[in-house]
Scaffold this active site. Structure first.
Site, PDB file in Angstrom:
ATOM      1  N   ASP A 270       0.813  -1.209   0.000  1.00 17.05           N
ATOM      2  CA  ASP A 270       0.000   0.000   0.000  1.00 17.05           C
ATOM      3  C   ASP A 270       0.853   1.268   0.000  1.00 17.05           C
ATOM      4  OD1 ASP A 270      -2.341   1.573   0.277  1.00 17.05           O
ATOM      5  OD2 ASP A 270      -2.103   1.607   2.449  1.00 17.05           O
TER       6      ASP A 270
ATOM      7  N   GLU B 159       3.654  -7.904   7.483  1.00 14.81           N
ATOM      8  CA  GLU B 159       2.379  -8.553   7.185  1.00 14.81           C
ATOM      9  C   GLU B 159       2.446  -9.645   6.125  1.00 14.81           C
ATOM     10  OE1 GLU B 159      -0.677  -5.669   6.453  1.00 14.81           O
ATOM     11  OE2 GLU B 159      -0.808  -5.165   8.568  1.00 14.81           O
TER      12      GLU B 159
ATOM     13  N   TYR C 237      -6.393  -2.991  13.079  1.00 17.19           N
ATOM     14  CA  TYR C 237      -7.258  -1.872  12.676  1.00 17.19           C
ATOM     15  C   TYR C 237      -8.682  -2.056  13.189  1.00 17.19           C
ATOM     16  CZ  TYR C 237      -3.403  -0.158   9.863  1.00 17.19           C
ATOM     17  OH  TYR C 237      -2.183   0.351   9.461  1.00 17.19           O
TER      18      TYR C 237
ATOM     19  N   GLU D 140       1.136  -0.999  14.055  1.00 17.48           N
ATOM     20  CA  GLU D 140       0.223  -0.171  13.243  1.00 17.48           C
ATOM     21  C   GLU D 140      -1.156  -0.188  13.868  1.00 17.48           C
ATOM     22  OE1 GLU D 140      -0.103  -0.981   9.027  1.00 17.48           O
ATOM     23  OE2 GLU D 140       2.079  -1.223   8.834  1.00 17.48           O
TER      24      GLU D 140
HETATM   25  C1  GCB Z   1      -1.283  -2.161   6.672  1.00 20.70           C
HETATM   26  C2  GCB Z   1       0.007  -2.057   5.969  1.00 20.70           C
HETATM   27  C3  GCB Z   1       0.324  -0.645   5.541  1.00 20.70           C
HETATM   28  C4  GCB Z   1      -0.926   0.020   4.996  1.00 20.70           C
HETATM   29  C5  GCB Z   1      -1.958   0.059   6.096  1.00 20.70           C
HETATM   30  C6  GCB Z   1      -3.266   0.710   5.662  1.00 20.70           C
HETATM   31  O1  GCB Z   1      -1.564  -3.093   7.380  1.00 20.70           O
HETATM   32  O2  GCB Z   1       1.075  -2.591   6.705  1.00 20.70           O
HETATM   33  O3  GCB Z   1       1.335  -0.671   4.584  1.00 20.70           O
HETATM   34  O4  GCB Z   1      -0.690   1.283   4.489  1.00 20.70           O
HETATM   35  O5  GCB Z   1      -2.238  -1.234   6.525  1.00 20.70           O
HETATM   36  O6  GCB Z   1      -3.423   1.900   5.815  1.00 20.70           O
HETATM   37  O7  GCB Z   1      -4.111  -0.019   5.156  1.00 20.70           O
END
Ligand code: GCB
Length: 599
Positions: A163, A415, A470, A505
């Site tokens: 991403d 990941e 997330y 993250e």
């Molecule tokens: C993730 C990735 C990261 C993305 C992020 C997102 O898990 O490690 O590279 O940018 O999510 O914002 O979706």
């Protein structure tokens, strides 16, 4: 391999500036021998810079294939009799180099430097034409991976599973360097603390040095001699050592000399920070003291210049990190420039140093869950050759950064697919390799949400658990109550493992200036509520020893329905201004962070 320096015996010349540049749209350059003479039909291109955003058309921006760079440089006449090398800090993702039309070598991998001996191709006092063919194509065998697809008879397109935008070019400086034929090749420094004494063990490797001796002199930051010893393999003791600490990066200078009697044949300077790193149960210790990591996953990413390293922009990033009381970063998702790492050493920033292995997971793409239509590990996709390339970047990363006090933890991948047998088999030997190359630092892989606690088969190999989650964004979107319960439940599982946990993250896309009294996703208020929820969850677990919001700043991505002008999860905007939540993080980290700016 050592980075070029100006020393008593070495000189270097930076080749940055405008180079000739041509995209090889018909893939004809190699057969037409574009390296044999000046690059016909060339435009100008800035070095360093990503080429992609320096043009105003989509076809060029998204181009993949060969990018030809060429420049002519006068080799200093004083370099006569010297060994002359070309040092390229970053050619994304691979490169072949010619000097005056003769091929001198190639390198695979876009985010780590390489050096080529060009002594036989140059004449001091005369000009040499350098041609670098950079190739930015990603395949299942490259790190990071990608694939070329063609649909409905249309032109082939480059697709990738990470991403961030696939910026390419010569992203960091290119150097011509000169030094003696008999020279220091490498040094490995490991430090320890014995009461108030600092111990610096240093091992030097040299080439063409038969009959020559090695002398090592350690000086403090004021230039006063702190210790010295003769020999390639020495242990220096520094009484009342000034330690390198989070937020206070004290550096000694270790001068390595290759000597012939009283004559210094070669001299190289290695920065040394005296500190220890250890994992003890669920604690992460620096100099024996428990650390709480605050900071970010970042990107080398700026408007227009893309992934260019730029000292001025770097300083602003460090100023922001200091303002917000961050003590650490992860070099997501690839090794950062040497200049960034040098500055981290200098100021005492803790670094989780990550390889470019991102996107080895076909259950996710462009930040979204959903199958990519491929099997992750198979003879046709991520296979033995990919693993060999992955092993090579681990070797090169550790070789480049092994002496950096700032680097306290290696991240072998971001990941990847880890919930399958294929993932376990792929990663077991890579962990063994990294441990053998650097027994002094903890290791880990950054875990992705589908490999929840109990499912991940790779975290068993790591010393530190690094989790990207997330809850409240990709899952339970907008429902922070439910997200809090689910997240607490999962984290209690991980906390039972007895290992330290860093949340590498967590984040919510946010449009700066979008305000809502009743917070909904994408608003500044939702981002704040999201972070407050996450912090309540983290604070329930002693095993959580760090938090890295995703991401430090907004950044460019490939286009997709979940991305509006790129990824907007930044705590800062792409031009490095704070979103509202930055103030709340700053307050929280003033209390939580070890070694932040205000301490
Ligand atoms: C993730 C990735 C990261 C993305 C992020 C997102 O898990 O490690 O590279 O940018 O999510 O914002 O979706």
């Amino acid at each position: 391999m050592l980075r070029p320096q100006d020393t008593a015996t070495r000189e270097r010349k930076r080749l940055d500036g405008l180079w000739d540049f041509r995209l090889d749209r018909d893939a004809a350059g190699r057969t037409e021998r574009w390296f044999a003479g000046p690059l016909a039909g060339a435009a100008k291109m800035a070095v360093p810079a990503s080429f992609n955003d320096l043009v105003a058309d989509l076809e060029t921006r998204d181009f993949f294939g060969d990018l030809w760079y060429s420049t002519t440089v006068r080799v200093p006449r004083g370099w006569s009799g010297q060994r002359v090398t070309l040092y390229v800090e970053s050619a994304t993702h691979r490169a072949t180099v010619w000097a005056n039309g003769a091929e001198v070598g190639s390198h695979e991998g876009g985010y780590l430097p390489f050096e080529l001996d060009v002594t036989d191709h140059v004449t001091p006092g005369e000009e040499v034409r350098l041609t670098i063919c950079v190739n930015n194509t990603l395949s299942f065998q490259s790190i990071p991976p990608g694939v070329i697809e063609s649909q409905f008879g249309g032109p082939p397109k480059q697709r990738y599973f990470h991403d961030f935008f696939n910026y390419a070019g010569l992203h960091r400086s290119v150097w011509l360097a000169a030094g003696p034929a008999a020279h220091i090749d490498d040094v490995t420094v490991v430090t320890d603390i014995d009461g108030t004494t600092g111990v610096v063990r240093s091992t030097v490797a040299a080439s063409g040095a038969d009959g020559l001796a090695v002398r090592q002199i350690l000086r403090d930051a004021a230039g006063a001699e702190a210790a010295r010893a003769d020999g390639a393999d020495v242990s220096l003791r520094v009484e009342d050592a000034h330690l390198w600490r989070p937020g206070a990066g004290y550096l000694y200078d270790l001068e390595l000399q290759l000597t012939d009697g009283e004559t210094v044949v070669d001299s190289y300077h290695q920065a040394v920070g005296i500190r220890t790193v250890a994992v003890d149960g669920t604690r992460f210790l620096v100099n024996g003291e428990a650390v709480y990591f605050t900071g970010f996953g970042m990107h080398e990413d700026h408007a227009i210049v893309g992934k260019q390293h730029n000292d001025a922009l770097m300083l602003r990033d460090f100023a922001n990190l200091s303002w917000i009381n961050a003590n650490s970063v992860r070099t997501s998702h690839y090794p950062y420039s040497d200049d960034f790492m040098d500055h981290a050493d200098r100021v005492g920033l803790l670094v989780i140093d990550e390889t470019p292995a991102v996107g080895l997971n076909m259950s996710i793409g462009g930040g979204l869950f959903g199958t990519q239509g491929y099997t992750t590990y198979s003879p046709d996709t991520i296979n033995d050759e990919t693993q060999a390339n992955h092993a090579a970047v681990i070797r090169e990363l550790i070789a480049r950064d092994k002496n950096r006090p700032s680097v306290v933890l290696w991240s072998l991948a971001n990941e990847p697919e880890t919930e399958t047998e294929g993932g376990e088999e792929y990663f077991r030997p890579l962990f063994e390799l990294a441990r053998e190359l650097d027994p002094t630092r903890p290791l880990g892989v950054v875990n992705m949400m589908v490999a929840t606690h109990g499912k991940c088969r790779v975290s068993q190999f790591g010393d530190v658990l690094m989790l990207n989650r997330y809850y409240g964004w990709y899952v339970f979107t907008g429902d922070l109550d439910f997200a809090e319960k689910a997240w607490t439940h999962e984290l209690s599982g991980w906390a039972s493992e007895g290992k330290p946990i860093i949340i590498t993250e967590y984040g919510a896309d946010t449009i700066p200036g979008l305000h809502q009294l009743v917070p909904q996703p994408w608003s500044e208020e939702y981002q704040q509520a999201y972070y407050a929820m996450n912090h309540r969850v983290f604070d329930r677990f002693d095993a959580v020893i760090g938090e890295h919001p995703w991401a430090y700043a907004d950044f460019a991505t490939t286009s997709g329905i979940a991305r509006v002008d790129g990824n907007k999860k930044g705590i800062f905007t792409r031009d490095r201004q704070p979103k509202q939540v930055a103030h709340a993080l700053r307050t929280r980290w003033a209390a939580k962070s070890t070694g932040h700016a205000d301490e």
